[in-house]
Design a protein around this motif. Structure first.
Motif, PDB file in Angstrom:
ATOM      1  N   THR A 112       7.785  -8.885  22.874  1.00  0.00           N
ATOM      2  CA  THR A 112       7.744  -8.086  22.145  1.00  0.00           C
ATOM      3  C   THR A 112       7.087  -6.886  21.626  1.00  0.00           C
ATOM      4  O   THR A 112       6.957  -6.582  20.651  1.00  0.00           O
ATOM      5  N   ALA A 113       5.387  -6.671  22.570  1.00  0.00           N
ATOM      6  CA  ALA A 113       4.711  -5.563  22.707  1.00  0.00           C
ATOM      7  C   ALA A 113       4.223  -5.307  23.851  1.00  0.00           C
ATOM      8  O   ALA A 113       4.295  -5.885  24.673  1.00  0.00           O
ATOM      9  N   VAL A 114       4.470  -4.078  24.235  1.00  0.00           N
ATOM     10  CA  VAL A 114       3.998  -3.416  25.387  1.00  0.00           C
ATOM     11  C   VAL A 114       2.681  -2.121  24.736  1.00  0.00           C
ATOM     12  O   VAL A 114       3.058  -1.435  24.140  1.00  0.00           O
ATOM     13  N   GLU A 342       2.840   2.154  19.577  1.00  0.00           N
ATOM     14  CA  GLU A 342       2.323   3.875  19.118  1.00  0.00           C
ATOM     15  C   GLU A 342       1.250   4.576  19.636  1.00  0.00           C
ATOM     16  O   GLU A 342       1.657   5.672  20.232  1.00  0.00           O
ATOM     17  N   PRO A 343       0.574   3.565  20.019  1.00  0.00           N
ATOM     18  CA  PRO A 343      -0.652   4.683  21.264  1.00  0.00           C
ATOM     19  C   PRO A 343       0.726   5.314  22.187  1.00  0.00           C
ATOM     20  O   PRO A 343       0.171   5.965  22.818  1.00  0.00           O
ATOM     21  N   LEU A 344       1.184   4.301  22.514  1.00  0.00           N
ATOM     22  CA  LEU A 344       1.586   4.515  23.945  1.00  0.00           C
ATOM     23  C   LEU A 344       2.225   5.726  23.738  1.00  0.00           C
ATOM     24  O   LEU A 344       2.960   6.748  24.940  1.00  0.00           O
ATOM     25  N   LEU A 345       3.465   5.646  22.912  1.00  0.00           N
ATOM     26  CA  LEU A 345       4.156   6.351  22.367  1.00  0.00           C
ATOM     27  C   LEU A 345       3.693   7.950  22.160  1.00  0.00           C
ATOM     28  O   LEU A 345       3.986   8.813  22.750  1.00  0.00           O
ATOM     29  N   ARG A 346       2.482   8.020  21.587  1.00  0.00           N
ATOM     30  CA  ARG A 346       1.346   9.349  21.433  1.00  0.00           C
ATOM     31  C   ARG A 346       1.941   9.928  22.428  1.00  0.00           C
ATOM     32  O   ARG A 346       1.908  11.090  22.601  1.00  0.00           O
ATOM     33  N   ASP A 347       1.765   9.466  23.831  1.00  0.00           N
ATOM     34  CA  ASP A 347       1.087   9.369  25.443  1.00  0.00           C
ATOM     35  C   ASP A 347       2.069   9.841  26.728  1.00  0.00           C
ATOM     36  O   ASP A 347       2.470  10.386  27.405  1.00  0.00           O
ATOM     37  N   VAL A 365       3.228   8.420  31.072  1.00  0.00           N
ATOM     38  CA  VAL A 365       2.172   7.754  31.243  1.00  0.00           C
ATOM     39  C   VAL A 365       1.352   6.598  32.484  1.00  0.00           C
ATOM     40  O   VAL A 365       2.565   5.764  33.048  1.00  0.00           O
ATOM     41  N   PRO A 366       0.902   6.759  33.054  1.00  0.00           N
ATOM     42  CA  PRO A 366       0.443   6.239  34.304  1.00  0.00           C
ATOM     43  C   PRO A 366       0.746   4.879  34.825  1.00  0.00           C
ATOM     44  O   PRO A 366       0.165   3.845  33.860  1.00  0.00           O
ATOM     45  N   GLY A 367       1.967   4.385  35.849  1.00  0.00           N
ATOM     46  CA  GLY A 367       2.203   2.897  35.810  1.00  0.00           C
ATOM     47  C   GLY A 367       3.312   2.623  34.755  1.00  0.00           C
ATOM     48  O   GLY A 367       4.296   1.064  34.604  1.00  0.00           O
TER      49      GLY A 367
END
Length: 422
Positions: A112-114, A342-347, A365-367
């Motif tokens: 449900t979330a990453v 959202e923070p992950l998507l921005r990166d 995004v490394p990894g």
């Protein structure tokens, strides 16, 4: 709080690409967890009576030992192999046997979330469990990628749908249905509707329908094989290139890659919408086909969907139907994945909302790795097909295997940054 993780890899999705990556990681002794309902879209969403467009020899999931193939499964199960188009039921039986034999540890639960933390990825499951992983492989296939033209979204939901929403097309018996599209999904959906005694017509924006060629015979001269080399995706030099040289494709200029995969106003996409050779006789002469149509607008009138269209001669026409099915394919967009933070998507560096990937399918995004349709802009249209599983699994697992044995960074090794794309 989620702290440093001792789980090297989490795989999100248990379709052909996710199972292939998992099987390769398992063979290399890399620990992982894989989440998702095995082969869910294939077993629960694809229409009854469907045949795969892929030929039999191009429809195996990637087993690192090369032994658990569709051919071997059919031999052991005493099923016919290769004499007709590949039935959906045969393929799903094989895929489930592959999963149970090589990836029995699939966890049938949704992610449900990453999110990304300083020392690992933070994953949350529908069960409430929270875990950390050093790397995450996104293998969600076509989920959340259904494409419906914006004009059709103006219709009420009960009057229009995407072709992927229909498992049993016999429910449309006796009803008027317009199918929009010109690819395999549209053509086979129309054929199945017609055979289920629905009154169906096919709406095509282009001036013609393309059909794949009948597979070439095995015995051909050297000159014939050089002029039209065979590949898992069909014959011809361009098709062979897409099927067999994803790394060469990767180093083409970005605009060239986008044009080949998606097409533009002046160039048709390679491996674009087309019907399988065996489907032609079930469509031509049996289903009304409106070619060269332009959609001006839509309306819901008296409980029916009405399409306001113009034909190639410029004349206007209203098409009324009980239901409109958009068999208009799939377009991946990172923001359509509801579990990415959202923070992950921005990166995440993207072009047209598709992640820019390294030669090992790693994002900015490394990894974080992407497979299948999400990688097609980077490695070519072969990633839309089953035969793309092997290359994907091998490249990702080569990289993750290196991360497993190194401790130079929280992710195993210093990330390979994405090359500048022109």
């Amino acid at each position: 709080m989620v702290g440093p993780s001792d789980l090297p890899v989490a795989i999100v999705g248990a379709g052909p690409f996710g199972l292939s990556v998992a099987a390769h990681l398992r063979s290399r002794g890399v620990r992982f967890r894989i989440f998702g309902t095995p082969m869910h879209r294939w077993r629960a969403q694809m229409p009854l009576g469907m045949f795969l467009k892929s030929e039999w020899e191009a429809s195996s999931i990637s087993d690192p030992a090369g032994r658990y193939t569709l051919r071997q499964f059919c031999a052991e199960a005493r099923l016919p192999y290769g004499k007709t188009p590949l039935p959906l039921d045969t393929f799903t039986r094989y895929a489930m046997a592959f999963q149970q034999h090589l990836v029995p540890m699939v966890e049938d639960v949704l992610v449900t979330a990453v999110d990304r933390k300083p020392d690992c990825f933070d994953l949350r499951l529908a069960t409430g469990e929270r875990l950390g992983a050093n790397s995450v492989v996104i293998a969600t296939g076509l989920s959340h990628a259904e494409y419906v033209p914006q004009e059709l979204t103006q219709l009420p939901a009960q009057l229009r749908s995407h072709s992927s929403a229909h498992r049993d097309l016999s429910l449309f018996k006796g009803r008027d249905v317009v199918v929009v599209g010109a690819g395999q999904s549209a053509l086979e959906t129309a054929a199945l509707l017609n055979e289920a005694q629905a009154r169906v017509s096919l709406f095509v924006r282009g001036s013609s329908i393309s059909w794949n060629e009948t597979p070439l015979p095995d015995q051909r001269s050297l000159s014939q094989r050089l002029r039209r080399p065979a590949s898992p995706l069909g014959s011809g030099l361009k098709t062979w290139f897409c099927a067999n040289a994803p790394m060469l494709f990767y180093y083409l200029p970005q605009r060239t890659r986008l044009t080949i995969v998606r097409g533009d106003k002046t160039h048709e996409m390679l491996l674009g919408p087309a019907g399988a050779w065996w489907l032609r006789e079930r469509v031509l002469g049996r289903i009304p086909i409106l070619l060269g149509q332009s959609l001006l607008g839509v309306a819901a009138i008296g409980g029916k969907a009405v399409l306001h269209v113009t034909g190639p001669d410029g004349r206007s026409l209203d098409l009324a139907a009980d239901h409109i099915i958009a068999a208009t394919g799939f377009r991946f967009a990172a923001r359509s994945l509801p579990f990415l933070s959202e923070p992950l998507l921005r990166d995440l560096r993207c072009v047209e909302q598709v992640p820019i990937l390294s030669p090992h399918f790693e994002s900015s995004v490394p990894g974080l790795y992407f497979t299948g349709i999400a990688s097609a802009y980077n490695f070519g249209s072969v990633m839309r097909f089953l035969c793309g599983c092997q290359y994907t699994a091998e490249r990702i697992c080569d990289h993750l295997g290196g991360r497993q044995v190194s401790s130079r960074s929280p992710y195993g090794v210093t990330s390979e940054r994405n090359p500048k794309v022109s």
